[in-house]
Motif scaffolding. Structure first.
Motif, PDB file in Angstrom:
ATOM      1  N   ARG A 191      32.560  77.785  41.278  1.00  0.00           N
ATOM      2  CA  ARG A 191      34.032  77.890  41.259  1.00  0.00           C
ATOM      3  C   ARG A 191      34.485  79.163  40.568  1.00  0.00           C
ATOM      4  N   PHE A 211      34.537  80.081  44.758  1.00  0.00           N
ATOM      5  CA  PHE A 211      34.311  79.121  45.840  1.00  0.00           C
ATOM      6  C   PHE A 211      35.626  78.642  46.446  1.00  0.00           C
ATOM      7  N   ARG A 212      35.673  78.641  47.782  1.00  0.00           N
ATOM      8  CA  ARG A 212      36.809  78.044  48.501  1.00  0.00           C
ATOM      9  C   ARG A 212      36.262  76.941  49.408  1.00  0.00           C
ATOM     10  N   LEU A 213      37.113  75.962  49.685  1.00  0.00           N
ATOM     11  CA  LEU A 213      36.706  74.831  50.505  1.00  0.00           C
ATOM     12  C   LEU A 213      36.135  75.287  51.847  1.00  0.00           C
ATOM     13  N   GLU A 242      30.493  74.709  38.314  1.00  0.00           N
ATOM     14  CA  GLU A 242      31.432  75.583  37.580  1.00  0.00           C
ATOM     15  C   GLU A 242      31.130  77.048  37.859  1.00  0.00           C
ATOM     16  N   PRO A 248      31.866  72.116  45.393  1.00  0.00           N
ATOM     17  CA  PRO A 248      32.265  72.180  43.980  1.00  0.00           C
ATOM     18  C   PRO A 248      33.727  71.762  43.771  1.00  0.00           C
ATOM     19  N   TYR A 249      33.942  70.970  42.700  1.00  0.00           N
ATOM     20  CA  TYR A 249      35.261  70.403  42.438  1.00  0.00           C
ATOM     21  C   TYR A 249      35.523  70.437  40.935  1.00  0.00           C
ATOM     22  N   SER A 250      36.780  70.569  40.589  1.00  0.00           N
ATOM     23  CA  SER A 250      37.154  70.773  39.185  1.00  0.00           C
ATOM     24  C   SER A 250      36.858  69.574  38.283  1.00  0.00           C
ATOM     25  N   ASP A 251      36.833  68.359  38.836  1.00  0.00           N
ATOM     26  CA  ASP A 251      36.722  67.168  37.992  1.00  0.00           C
ATOM     27  C   ASP A 251      35.676  66.198  38.534  1.00  0.00           C
ATOM     28  N   PRO A 252      34.393  66.619  38.502  1.00  0.00           N
ATOM     29  CA  PRO A 252      33.326  65.826  39.140  1.00  0.00           C
ATOM     30  C   PRO A 252      32.809  64.706  38.242  1.00  0.00           C
ATOM     31  N   GLN A 279      27.263  69.813  37.040  1.00  0.00           N
ATOM     32  CA  GLN A 279      28.543  70.329  36.515  1.00  0.00           C
ATOM     33  C   GLN A 279      28.475  71.838  36.281  1.00  0.00           C
ATOM     34  N   PRO A 324      39.978  67.156  47.439  1.00  0.00           N
ATOM     35  CA  PRO A 324      39.925  68.327  48.317  1.00  0.00           C
ATOM     36  C   PRO A 324      40.090  67.974  49.802  1.00  0.00           C
TER      37      PRO A 324
END
Lengths: 271, 403
Positions: free
Chosen positions: A81, A85-87, A78, A62-66, A74, A113
């Motif tokens: 996150r 969620f952590r990497l 979200e 998961p990433y803030s700007d997919p 999405q 990331p």
């Protein structure tokens, strides 16, 4: 070592995809995001994919700007996150899943990331967790020098995108640098189920074959067994994401297992 | 070597193209079209005609002595981009890109907008050129800039209120990119700032550099010398690059970008990207970025919607890295004080974005002393901000009954 030299490949992903063509029509690649709806459920759901006919697991971070993802993914990422969620959860998930299945796992991640984690460190931790490689939707080979070097050193697979709008020269470059498979974008757009998988996909895969691809998988818009079967008439694998994420959201692990099994029917049909 | 000759894709370690492969063909097409256009007398004549007779260029410079009394007595000169048609510098870029859209045979344009200035400019160009237009704007911004939403709709554009993520500019940018990936065959993305993948940072810079080219000569004509300092606000950074660029090789001229520090650069609520960020990738370019340890973008905060962005254009990151330009934080409170001060001392209501540059000039004046000449880019006017200002300064009588 690249996707057009399958005879000499050491890629478990390419091997898994190739194996499906002797037993059936081709590979089913299933996507789920790590941490949705929570870390343990996402691990259980990925294992359910493996147990229900999915040949390669694609785990999304998961990433803030997919920017390549549609509303279903999405929303799921979200949720992940927001739940913290952590990497590093990505590596935890890969380790937990590989302990329970031999189906190879590739991570799907936007590039920032990885850059922030450190490309070399990311590669090492992915190898240590038992992961097979990376799909990088917003990294083109032109910008990928660091990742090409790290994947060369570690033997990780690297999957770049090929698009209907890509020039012949760029397709050749994609085939040259991809290992595992080339991700053929079926249609111009973002992830999400569609009524028809674009005829552009058939043309694109033919162009990739001309460029030397032996392992080309089609993604974006595939959500039914019929579409999987249709894609496997010309491609080596069919990638399904949003339909599985929606099944997990609506029906939990048993729901995603049922949908995966139904999609896998599409890999058995031969013409 | 001239600092003005950088054309991308890279500015030092910054820039590039970190976008999905499906967009590469469109970016290549734009790059090529721009290379041809900027050397084509016909294109330049069409742009020049619009600059003169539609935007109202060259924009004025105005010296503001009553305001300057609060800046240690330094001379302060404003470049009046607020007087452009549509009320800000954004139109300079948009008209150039609209002509370019016509040249590459596309009929639909899309854009992201924060404060709404770029959206209004794009909707204006769409009306002028008879193009279909969709503007993506974060839901938070559609609420705080409701008047600009109405302007865009009146001009015939569709405004999409973006409800994902932080519901501000960066999310509007994401949705515009998603639209572009899907509709790239018919659609051109009119990027609003000097960020994004190549060629946008240099393309938008080339269309905005007219600000500094005019102002450099205007200040020379007025004062007989170059200014000691040039000040501009920085969100994505298009007005700042626009006024900086002509001065890049004038090493005696100090260049100062003022970032939005919200509640304070040392609080969690700010948009001071160069001051507090570190290199990363967002929206297609490697540049400075507000992000957490995992590389997740951090939501920015500013009273000014136009500066409320966690990224910044790569050329600014480069200018900061080589020390050619300095970037400093200005809080909401400092900006609003400057907003009121310019209104009261000079009868000019600035955009809240531009008020960050004005607040910076007040600081610079005190540092540089009474002999200094400071050129400030007044990038936009404050009409759109009256609701925010009204609430901030309690100017609106809540109990008033309209008859």
């Amino acid at each position: 070592m690249s996707a057009h030299h399958s005879a000499t490949t050491a890629s478990p992903v390419e091997a898994a995809i190739a194996a499906t063509k002797t037993s059936g029509a081709g590979a089913l690649i299933g996507y789920l995001p790590v941490g949705f709806p929570d870390l343990q459920t996402s691990i259980d759901a990925a294992i359910a994919l493996a147990e229900n006919g999915v040949d390669v697991i694609e785990l999304g971070l998961p990433y803030s700007d997919p920017v390549m993802d549609g509303p279903v993914i999405q929303e799921a990422t979200e949720v992940a996150r927001a739940a913290g969620f952590r990497l590093r959860d990505g590596f935890t998930a890969v380790r937990a899943i590989t302990e329970r299945t031999d189906v190879p796992i590739v991570l799907m991640t936007y590039w920032n990331p990885v850059m922030q984690y450190g490309v070399e460190r990311f590669a090492d931790d992915l190898v240590a967790a038992g992961g097979a490689g990376l799909i990088t939707p917003d990294l083109i080979p032109d910008e990928a020098a660091e990742w090409l070097a790290a994947s060369e050193r570690t033997g990780l697979d690297r999957v770049f995108l090929a698009a209907p709008t890509s020039s012949d020269e760029r397709l050749r470059q994609a085939v040259e640098v991809c290992r595992g498979f080339v991700y053929a974008v079926s249609t111009m757009g973002i992830t999400g189920a569609r009524q028809d998988v674009d005829s552009a996909a058939r043309t694109l895969v033919a162009r990739l074959r001309d460029a030397g691809a032996t392992s080309a998988c089609v993604g974006l818009g595939i959500s039914t067994a019929e579409q999987v079967a249709e894609v496997l008439e010309y491609a080596d694998g069919a990638i399904v994401g949003s339909a599985l994420v929606k099944a997990l959201a609506d029906g939990g692990v048993s729901g995603v297992a049922r949908v995966a099994a139904a999609l896998a029917e599409g890999t058995r049909r031969t013409k | 070597m001239s600092l003005r000759s950088e054309t991308g894709p890279y500015f030092g370690d910054f820039g590039g193209r970190f976008v999905p492969e499906p967009l590469i063909a469109a970016l290549d097409e734009l790059t090529e079209a721009w290379e041809l256009a900027k050397a084509d007398p016909e294109f330049l004549a069409e742009l020049d005609e619009l600059n003169r007779n539609y935007i109202g260029r060259p924009s004025l410079i105005t010296e503001v002595p009553r305001f300057a009394e609060h800046a240690g007595g330094a001379r302060i000169i404003l470049k009046r981009e607020d007087l452009n048609h549509t009320g800000s510098h954004k139109i300079n870029n948009v008209l150039g890109q609209a002509i370019l859209t016509k040249r590459i045979g596309k009929t639909r344009i899309i854009a992201e907008t924060g404060a709404g200035q770029h959206g209004v400019a794009t909707a204006t160009a769409a009306a002028l050129f008879g193009m279909e237009c969709v503007i993506y704007m974060g839901e938070v911004d559609t609420e705080r800039q409701a008047l600009n939403v109405a302007r865009m709709r009146l001009l015939g554009a569709e405004v999409v209120s973006v409800k994902t993520g932080s519901r501000t500019l960066k999310d509007a940018n994401n949705d515009a990119l998603r639209d572009w990936v899907t509709n790239v065959e018919t659609t051109n993305y009119i990027f609003g700032t000097v960020a994004g993948p190549h060629p946008f940072p240099s393309l938008v810079r080339d269309l905005q550099k007219i600000i500094g080219e005019e102002a450099r000569q205007q200040v020379l004509d007025l004062t007989g010398k170059l200014p000691d300092a040039v000040a501009a606000c920085v969100g994505g950074g298009s007005n700042a690059i626009g006024i900086f660029h002509a001065f890049l090789d004038d090493s005696a001229v100090g260049l100062y970008g003022f970032e939005a520090a919200g509640d304070g650069a040392d609080t969690p609520r700010h948009a001071a990207t160069i001051t507090k960020g570190r290199p990363g990738v967002l929206h297609g370019a490697r540049s400075m970025l507000l992000q957490d340890e995992d590389g997740q973008t951090i939501e920015s905060h500013s009273i000014s919607a136009g500066l409320d962005y966690p990224g910044v254009g790569p050329e600014h990151s480069w200018l900061a890295s080589i020390g050619r330009a300095s970037y400093r934080p200005i809080t909401d409170a400092q900006a609003m004080d400057a907003f009121r001060l310019l209104s009261r001392t000079e009868g000019i209501i600035p955009a809240i974005e531009s008020s960050h540059a004005l607040a910076g000039a007040l600081e610079l004046g005190k540092e540089l002393g009474p002999d200094a000449v400071i050129l400030v880019n007044l990038s936009g006017r404050g009409d759109k901000d009256m609701e925010t200002a009204g609430r901030y300064f309690h100017l609106i009588d809540e109990n008033a009954v309209q008859s």
